[in-house]
Design a protein around this motif. Sequence first.
Motif, PDB file in Angstrom:
ATOM      1  N   ASP A  70      14.509 -31.743  30.888  1.00  0.00           N
ATOM      2  CA  ASP A  70      14.413 -30.129  31.388  1.00  0.00           C
ATOM      3  C   ASP A  70      16.224 -29.852  31.745  1.00  0.00           C
ATOM      4  N   ALA A  71      16.903 -29.018  31.565  1.00  0.00           N
ATOM      5  CA  ALA A  71      17.406 -28.986  32.256  1.00  0.00           C
ATOM      6  C   ALA A  71      18.789 -27.190  32.254  1.00  0.00           C
ATOM      7  N   ASN A  72      18.262 -27.021  33.869  1.00  0.00           N
ATOM      8  CA  ASN A  72      19.121 -25.727  34.256  1.00  0.00           C
ATOM      9  C   ASN A  72      20.309 -25.161  34.909  1.00  0.00           C
ATOM     10  N   VAL A  73      20.537 -24.286  34.611  1.00  0.00           N
ATOM     11  CA  VAL A  73      22.369 -24.204  35.522  1.00  0.00           C
ATOM     12  C   VAL A  73      21.529 -23.299  36.369  1.00  0.00           C
ATOM     13  N   ALA A  74      22.487 -23.474  37.653  1.00  0.00           N
ATOM     14  CA  ALA A  74      21.904 -22.088  38.756  1.00  0.00           C
ATOM     15  C   ALA A  74      23.044 -20.679  38.606  1.00  0.00           C
ATOM     16  N   PRO A  75      22.332 -19.875  38.518  1.00  0.00           N
ATOM     17  CA  PRO A  75      22.661 -18.163  37.847  1.00  0.00           C
ATOM     18  C   PRO A  75      24.518 -18.012  38.170  1.00  0.00           C
ATOM     19  N   ASN A  76      24.424 -18.784  38.703  1.00  0.00           N
ATOM     20  CA  ASN A  76      26.676 -18.145  39.551  1.00  0.00           C
ATOM     21  C   ASN A  76      26.861 -19.449  39.363  1.00  0.00           C
ATOM     22  N   LEU A  77      26.513 -19.674  37.867  1.00  0.00           N
ATOM     23  CA  LEU A  77      27.453 -21.170  37.019  1.00  0.00           C
ATOM     24  C   LEU A  77      27.550 -20.642  36.104  1.00  0.00           C
ATOM     25  N   ARG A  78      28.835 -20.500  35.308  1.00  0.00           N
ATOM     26  CA  ARG A  78      28.506 -20.336  33.648  1.00  0.00           C
ATOM     27  C   ARG A  78      28.783 -21.253  33.065  1.00  0.00           C
ATOM     28  N   THR A 111      33.195 -27.179  38.970  1.00  0.00           N
ATOM     29  CA  THR A 111      32.757 -28.211  39.360  1.00  0.00           C
ATOM     30  C   THR A 111      32.147 -28.306  39.936  1.00  0.00           C
ATOM     31  N   ALA A 112      30.717 -29.004  39.489  1.00  0.00           N
ATOM     32  CA  ALA A 112      29.448 -28.649  39.875  1.00  0.00           C
ATOM     33  C   ALA A 112      28.786 -30.542  39.583  1.00  0.00           C
ATOM     34  N   MET A 113      27.813 -30.334  40.596  1.00  0.00           N
ATOM     35  CA  MET A 113      26.797 -31.120  40.161  1.00  0.00           C
ATOM     36  C   MET A 113      25.327 -30.993  40.441  1.00  0.00           C
ATOM     37  N   ALA A 114      24.824 -32.046  39.391  1.00  0.00           N
ATOM     38  CA  ALA A 114      23.333 -31.784  38.811  1.00  0.00           C
ATOM     39  C   ALA A 114      22.513 -32.964  40.009  1.00  0.00           C
ATOM     40  N   THR A 115      21.580 -31.787  40.635  1.00  0.00           N
ATOM     41  CA  THR A 115      20.118 -32.672  41.344  1.00  0.00           C
ATOM     42  C   THR A 115      19.355 -32.286  40.268  1.00  0.00           C
ATOM     43  N   TYR A 116      18.732 -33.556  41.130  1.00  0.00           N
ATOM     44  CA  TYR A 116      17.306 -34.443  39.496  1.00  0.00           C
ATOM     45  C   TYR A 116      15.794 -34.857  40.402  1.00  0.00           C
ATOM     46  N   ASN A 117      15.253 -34.325  39.368  1.00  0.00           N
ATOM     47  CA  ASN A 117      13.856 -34.727  40.117  1.00  0.00           C
ATOM     48  C   ASN A 117      13.122 -35.295  38.883  1.00  0.00           C
ATOM     49  N   VAL A 118      11.703 -35.700  39.139  1.00  0.00           N
ATOM     50  CA  VAL A 118      10.722 -35.632  38.654  1.00  0.00           C
ATOM     51  C   VAL A 118       9.316 -35.715  38.792  1.00  0.00           C
ATOM     52  N   LEU A 119       8.679 -34.918  37.578  1.00  0.00           N
ATOM     53  CA  LEU A 119       7.368 -34.584  37.859  1.00  0.00           C
ATOM     54  C   LEU A 119       6.168 -35.221  36.445  1.00  0.00           C
ATOM     55  N   VAL A 167      -1.644 -40.461  33.918  1.00  0.00           N
ATOM     56  CA  VAL A 167       0.050 -40.207  33.681  1.00  0.00           C
ATOM     57  C   VAL A 167       0.104 -39.973  32.499  1.00  0.00           C
ATOM     58  N   HIS A 168       0.800 -39.218  31.016  1.00  0.00           N
ATOM     59  CA  HIS A 168       1.018 -39.665  29.908  1.00  0.00           C
ATOM     60  C   HIS A 168       2.343 -38.961  29.873  1.00  0.00           C
ATOM     61  N   ASP A 169       2.338 -37.664  30.945  1.00  0.00           N
ATOM     62  CA  ASP A 169       4.035 -37.416  30.402  1.00  0.00           C
ATOM     63  C   ASP A 169       4.574 -37.465  31.838  1.00  0.00           C
ATOM     64  N   ILE A 170       6.287 -37.442  31.669  1.00  0.00           N
ATOM     65  CA  ILE A 170       6.630 -37.353  33.019  1.00  0.00           C
ATOM     66  C   ILE A 170       8.190 -36.396  32.587  1.00  0.00           C
ATOM     67  N   THR A 171       8.065 -34.964  33.411  1.00  0.00           N
ATOM     68  CA  THR A 171       9.574 -34.089  32.809  1.00  0.00           C
ATOM     69  C   THR A 171      10.866 -35.124  33.662  1.00  0.00           C
ATOM     70  N   LEU A 172      11.561 -35.112  33.226  1.00  0.00           N
ATOM     71  CA  LEU A 172      13.082 -35.244  34.234  1.00  0.00           C
ATOM     72  C   LEU A 172      13.660 -34.237  34.077  1.00  0.00           C
ATOM     73  N   SER A 173      13.879 -33.227  35.687  1.00  0.00           N
ATOM     74  CA  SER A 173      14.118 -32.035  35.666  1.00  0.00           C
ATOM     75  C   SER A 173      16.543 -32.498  36.404  1.00  0.00           C
ATOM     76  N   TYR A 174      16.924 -31.530  35.646  1.00  0.00           N
ATOM     77  CA  TYR A 174      18.249 -30.932  36.206  1.00  0.00           C
ATOM     78  C   TYR A 174      18.609 -29.820  35.993  1.00  0.00           C
ATOM     79  N   THR A 175      19.133 -29.595  38.135  1.00  0.00           N
ATOM     80  CA  THR A 175      19.440 -28.637  37.965  1.00  0.00           C
ATOM     81  C   THR A 175      21.089 -28.791  38.501  1.00  0.00           C
ATOM     82  N   TYR A 176      22.096 -28.152  37.610  1.00  0.00           N
ATOM     83  CA  TYR A 176      23.350 -27.983  37.983  1.00  0.00           C
ATOM     84  C   TYR A 176      24.013 -26.817  38.923  1.00  0.00           C
ATOM     85  N   PHE A 177      23.894 -27.451  40.032  1.00  0.00           N
ATOM     86  CA  PHE A 177      24.989 -26.227  40.560  1.00  0.00           C
ATOM     87  C   PHE A 177      26.369 -26.319  41.215  1.00  0.00           C
TER      88      PHE A 177
END
Length: 191
Positions: A70-78, A111-119, A167-177
């Motif tokens: 899962d890849a996301n970008v904060a609304p204020n980052l183009r 300049t941005a940095m990605a935060t991350y987590n797992v579900l 558990v059969h599926d794991i989601t690695l999620s990132y969001t750039y800020f």
Amino acid sequence: MSDTNPLPAGRVRNTALICLAVAAGMLGLAYAAVPLYNLFCTITGFGGTPMLASGPATKVLDRTLTIRFDANVAPNLRWRFTPETPSIKVKVGETQTVTYKIQNTGDAPATAMATYNVLPEIAGSHFMKLECFCFQENTLRAGETMEAAVVFFIDPAIADDPGMADVHDITLSYTYFPSKNGKTLDASAKQ
């Protein structure tokens, strides 16, 4: 006349110093709370925080999991941010590399940095990262595109965790800020 005994000056001073020390300690704990919480999550995998591994797994199991990206970008980052594939099947203990494409669609450097987590969050302590673009800030010029990778494996200890049996599926999620000096900026901050 009432008989009043004023408090000795030393006792008042000691009480004031104790109150000041308690207030300073509380302020110090307030400032330390976030870094201590982040350290706790990094060490334990709490809250879906992936673990950092120093080397690959020592064994590969027959158990296969689906890893979703899962890849996301904060609304204020183009920026545009996408994984090379939405998911892969991986054997537990097998080292995998997944590449992401990151593009600055804005008209100025950013300049941005990605935060991350797992579900699910319980999987965080078994998701082991060897390398990741998320460990540092990334700066892209206007229109610039880069590829970045995450190298990971699922810890074979997952087989011994009864909470992970179904558990059969794991989601690695990132969001750039947007970030500055390794710190993400408030959503309302200007770049």
